[in-house]
Design an enzyme around this catalytic site. Structure first.
Site, PDB file in Angstrom:
ATOM      1  N   TYR A 151      40.128   5.362   7.289  1.00 45.21           N
ATOM      2  CA  TYR A 151      40.237   5.272   8.751  1.00 45.21           C
ATOM      3  C   TYR A 151      41.710   5.269   9.132  1.00 45.21           C
ATOM      4  CZ  TYR A 151      39.520   3.202  13.455  1.00 45.21           C
ATOM      5  OH  TYR A 151      39.493   2.942  14.807  1.00 45.21           O
ATOM      6  N   THR A 157      41.095   4.797  21.473  1.00 46.09           N
ATOM      7  CA  THR A 157      41.392   5.303  20.139  1.00 46.09           C
ATOM      8  C   THR A 157      40.291   6.241  19.654  1.00 46.09           C
ATOM      9  OG1 THR A 157      40.279   3.443  19.046  1.00 46.09           O
ATOM     10  CG2 THR A 157      42.653   3.215  19.500  1.00 46.09           C
ATOM     11  N   HIS A 190      42.331  -8.166  20.700  1.00 47.05           N
ATOM     12  CA  HIS A 190      42.227  -6.719  20.584  1.00 47.05           C
ATOM     13  C   HIS A 190      41.384  -6.044  21.672  1.00 47.05           C
ATOM     14  CE1 HIS A 190      42.701  -2.915  18.791  1.00 47.05           C
ATOM     15  NE2 HIS A 190      42.719  -3.272  17.543  1.00 47.05           N
TER      16      HIS A 190
END
Length: 775
Positions: free
Chosen positions: A592, A605, A476
């Site tokens: 979230y 993000t 990630h």
């Protein structure tokens, strides 16, 4: 021995008769062709740098400027207003033509004028891309300012851009006013706190703003002036790379194959086409032939570019462990991939003589690996568990036992590979008598596998199952899911629709059977490393066993029916998830939703705090049996609020990244903030993300309705929460991926999913659509 001999380009021996020189012309030819390929890539990079450097103009525009200046001077006019004369004074250039000295200096002036025009055009484009008010306008109510803006954007976007052409023209992420961020934060937590709790939090926020906050804000604004993006580098380092817990499940995410279709049941063939498709995508990235990802505006013919920086580290990248922080390593190129099968590691060269191997040749090479019956070396089979466990032990082992010798060379082969491939000996997919259960097992397999048969540090790992099903596991830190999803969409479409298979399921093309065998990697694993492998595997296995994954395709309706209500499908789904959580847990939670900030340079993000006062008001009204019209009104208000929150997050007016950076500054300054400490410790019990379909043109769902993407998912963020990923496919389907932990008795995936699938969505559609008419 013959293959080893061919690997030597030349050798010589000294004899009484003199020097005996032997050349392998085949090896020298391979070296020559590989060098040609390398130089072609260098020339291509230089060419692309020039084209990007002058965008939005073109290199040929210099000629028009130069001809215009020369033509003007030929008519005895000085367009430079004396600048050419000054250039003559400082540059000792002489070129006489009919008694006039002007041509070289005029060309110098033309070049300077041309560069100035490029900078002006780039500045204008950056100003245009900094305008985001269009996102807050409604269809049919577009302002005149936005109409003018659309016209200018079209004018500047008339040239065909390269992948990174827009990068220098993208605006920088702005630092929001601290007062606005705190106000939005307090609004977001209001439905989650009692009156006394909210008053205490308000006091903390006010004290923070009037004291420490403004000081931290000044440092942050200073960074924003200096850095390209004031968030991204700290986000990558502190959220991802400094985490010392396992990245498997906690950070890595997965992507799935087609839901109903497996293009071929032949494992080696599926691997051959998949490798080819991935390398074709890499070629497009390297040559910058890939179209920049762009977002449609209200006027669908106008699109706005998104930052493409995340594509740079897609291939030839690995995350290397450290005791305090990990490091992302990226290599310019790699001509091989790393393959794992039944406990053995292989290096598979994908180029020969400067050309990419055909899919059929790659299938042939993969089949050689599948047919290899040699046993794993001692300690080799479960070596990948080091990447699945805690980071510090892996860093210590790597430094002590993998820094030299055969271990170093073999580890280099994995880390420098274009990507990692696992040839799994299991079968997966929606199949058999228990398709729902098999989908869940498929998700868990992609998320963690056996905890040792993936290399979780690689930028992404491809998994090819025994029955031909495929999937990927992505690290990630280097990029977010939309970037990997774009790659995976291209791979699936290219595999199924462009490369294709023969009638018997094999790859198309011919095979050069003189290809050298894939290279088996050699290890010398000492007992200390083997002991740590067992420890890391136990940690990873406990984490994997605790994760519960549930995947389900929702087929009752999709975005087509939702959009008839003039409601955002994303807002619809987000409110549905909150009601499902309310019915499952009996209350609301901090929610979230990931949104992107790639409208800005190096953007990643931002958090959309989906649980709002408006959504909670609607849910309470629905649960307490309010009249139908009241529920309809509250639902529309809640969905509009969600859309506004999403737009604000995308345009740099989010809450959480700003507060996060303020917290980092406070740590650097060595000061404590009770407010920031409490904000950043709040658990996200409902963590959600939409996987967007970005290249619908690649999938003809009308003629190929079975080629539906399943999307992907991730593990739960909180131990007592849910992780929910969803993908809106076509007009009539939504695929959900839900994860939680068995160790929490309050989170039960199937119960939560039942609330989504059976009760809520059908309830809302009754409220919002009546006889297929807009309410």
């Amino acid at each position: 021995m013959a293959e080893a001999h061919q690997a030597v380009a030349f050798q010589f021996t000294i004899t009484p008769e003199g020097i005996d020189l032997q050349l392998s012309y085949q090896a020298l030819n391979q070296i020559y062709l590989s060098g040609v390929r390398s130089w072609k890539k260098r020339v291509s990079r230089i060419r692309n740098r020039v084209i990007k450097g002058v965008f939005p103009a073109s290199p040929s525009s210099w000629l028009f400027v130069a001809i215009g200046i020369l033509a003007t001077m030929y008519m005895q006019s000085d367009p430079s207003m004396g600048l050419i004369a000054k250039i003559q004074q400082h540059l000792p250039l002489r070129y006489k033509h009919t008694g006039t000295v002007w041509t070289p200096h005029a060309l110098v002036f033309s070049t300077l004028l041309w560069l100035s025009l490029i900078l002006a055009l780039r500045f204008c484009l950056k100003l245009l891309l900094s305008y985001h008010q269009w996102m807050f306008e409604q269809h049919g109510r577009i302002s005149n300012t936005t109409k003018v803006w659309v016209t200018l954007v079209r004018l500047f976007s008339s040239r065909k851009p390269l992948l990174y052409s827009y990068q220098t023209s993208l605006p920088h992420l702005p630092v929001p006013p601290i007062k606005d961020t705190l106000s939005r934060y307090l609004e977001s937590v209001r439905p989650l706190l009692t009156d006394p709790e909210f008053k205490r939090m308000t006091d903390l926020a006010n004290h923070f703003e009037s004291n420490l906050g403004n000081r931290l804000q000044r440092y942050l604004k200073l960074k924003a002036l200096w850095a390209t993006n004031y968030v991204s580098d700290w986000w990558e380092e502190y959220i991802y790379l400094r985490s010392r817990s396992p990245i498997m499940v906690n950070s890595n995410y997965y992507g799935m194959d087609f839901l109903y279709v497996t293009p071929t049941p032949v494992q080696a063939a599926r691997a051959g086409n998949t490798i080819t498709a991935l390398l074709l995508y890499r070629r497009k990235v390297n040559r910058e032939e890939l179209k920049p990802v762009r977002r449609h505006t209200l006027l669908q013919s106008t699109v706005i570019p998104l930052c493409a920086a995340q594509c740079e580290r897609m291939f030839n990248t690995t995350r290397t462990p450290g005791t305090e922080t990990d490091v992302l390593q990226h290599w310019q190129d790699s001509e091989f991939v790393a393959v794992y099968h039944k406990g053995r590691f292989f290096r598979l060269w994908v180029y020969r003589a400067g050309r990419l191997l055909s899919p059929r040749e790659l299938e042939y090479q993969i089949q050689r690996i599948l047919d290899d019956t040699s046993p794993p070396l001692p300690g080799e089979e479960r070596l990948g568990a080091l990447t699945a466990g805690d980071r510090i032990p892996w860093a210590q082992m790597r430094k002590q036992y993998f820094s030299s010798g055969v271990n170093r060379r073999s580890l280099d082969a994995i880390e420098r590979a274009a990507f990692f491939i696992t040839l799994d000996d299991e079968e997966q997919g929606m199949r058999g008598d228990d398709p729902a259960g098999n989908l869940d097992r498929y998700a868990k397999s992609l998320l963690h596998g056996k905890c040792y048969d993936r290399w979780f540090d690689k930028s992404f790992s491809i998994v090819i199952y025994k029955n031909g099903k495929s999937g990927l596991n992505a690290e990630h830190s280097w990029a977010d899911a939309p970037t990997v999803a774009h790659l995976w969409e291209y791979t699936l479409a290219t595999d199924a629709f462009h490369l294709g298979y023969t009638e018997d399921g094999h790859c198309k093309g011919e095979v050069d059977r003189s290809l050298p065998h894939p290279q088996r990697l050699v290890w010398d694993i000492p007992s200390e490393v083997q002991a740590q492998v067992c420890t890391s595997l136990a940690v990873a296995q406990a984490l994997a066993d605790d994760v519960d994954c549930h995947v389900f395709p929702f087929r009752e309706f999709g975005k087509g029916r939702i959009k008839k209500c003039r409601i955002s499908p994303d807002a619809f789904i987000q409110i549905s998830l909150q009601l499902a959580y309310y019915r499952d847990r009996g209350g609301f939670c901090l929610t979230y939703e990931a949104s992107m900030t790639r409208l800005f340079r190096e953007g990643r993000t931002e958090t959309v705090r989906s649980c709002s006062n408006q959504s909670c008001a609607f849910i309470k009204a629905l649960e307490t049996g309010e009249v139908l019209e009241q529920c309809r009104r509250l639902f529309r208000v809640a969905s509009e609020k969600h859309q506004n929150l999403y737009r604000m997050a995308m345009t740099g007016a989010g809450i959480d990244r700003h507060l996060f950076c303020l917290y980092v500054v406070s740590k650097y300054l060595g000061v404590e903030s009770p407010f920031l400490k409490e904000v950043l410790s709040e658990p996200w019990r409902l963590s959600t993300s939409q996987t967007p379909v970005q290249q619908m043109e690649l999938f003809d769902l009308k003629n190929n309705p079975d080629y539906i993407s399943l999307g992907g998912g991730f593990g739960p963020v909180a131990d007592d929460g849910y992780g929910v990923s969803y993908i809106i496919v076509g007009e009539d389907m939504i695929n959900f991926h839900v994860s939680s932990k068995h160790s929490c008795s309050e989170t039960v995936n199937k119960a939560f999913v039942a609330e989504i699938q059976q009760r809520y969505l059908s309830d809302i559609i009754i409220y919002k659509v009546e006889k297929e008419k807009v309410i």
